[in-house]
Design a protein around this motif. Sequence first.
Motif: not given
Length: 287
Positions: A204-213
Amino acid sequence: MRLGDGRESGNIEDRRGSGGGGFPIGVAGGGLGTIALVLMALFFGVDPSVILSGGGGQTDAPVVRQQGAPVTEGGEQDGARRFVSQVLATTEDVWTDVFRRAGNTYQPPNLVLYSGGTQSACGFAQTATGPFYCPGDQKVYLDLAFFRDMERQLNAPGDFARAYVIAHEVGHHVQNQIGVLRRVDGERRGMGEVESNALQVRVELQADCFAGVWANRTQQMRRVLEPGDIEEGINAAAAVGDDRLQRRSRGTVVPESFTHGSSAQRVQWFRRGLEAGDPRACDTFGG
């Protein structure tokens, strides 16, 4: 957000009047970190030996469940549908460009709008499930009532907060496209609940990071951000942290049961993607 007359995605499937929802998919550990990092490295055009020492991996996991309230018919729904369609179009533009630069082709997901309940490849879903991505049919499911709940129940208002939710779910689709979710599902078999939950958090944290990207690159492409937008996104990421939701619902916090990460973790990884604008910065397993 300055979406103006920006294009709308053609990948909206409107099932309102029928329903929506899903069930959590799990994740796994063991050698997953190395497998996932190699996949990311190869996919995004990096020599795996450069980053193997960092660990890494990701998968798709359940999204926050909040009880939804019906959204009124008419102009409000039509405006919300257009907004969702425009945001989805920006995710298509961003990830198409990212994949193209890596020598690959991005296949965008469909986004299903529903109300009440609907069928997905992950099972029958209800409004209370909240937004989620189902890898079985490669679709994002969203009841517009969740946006109202974000504002009224979670104190996370704003158009960019809503866009963050969409971008997060599309982030899971990106994880699925680069082949990580299949390996995650295999790795999690036989894993204990605490270990599985911990791995889901990293997903989930990676999906958050991808949202930031996505936010970074959308701003570069279209200059859509307005004053206060980033703060709205950060506030939304914090609002759906497991610790805050557990404290609100039950008065206590049980870290072992976290499946999405704490408020601080979610904000941290959203910021990291936002600042880097590069999916290779989203190594939640080694970072």
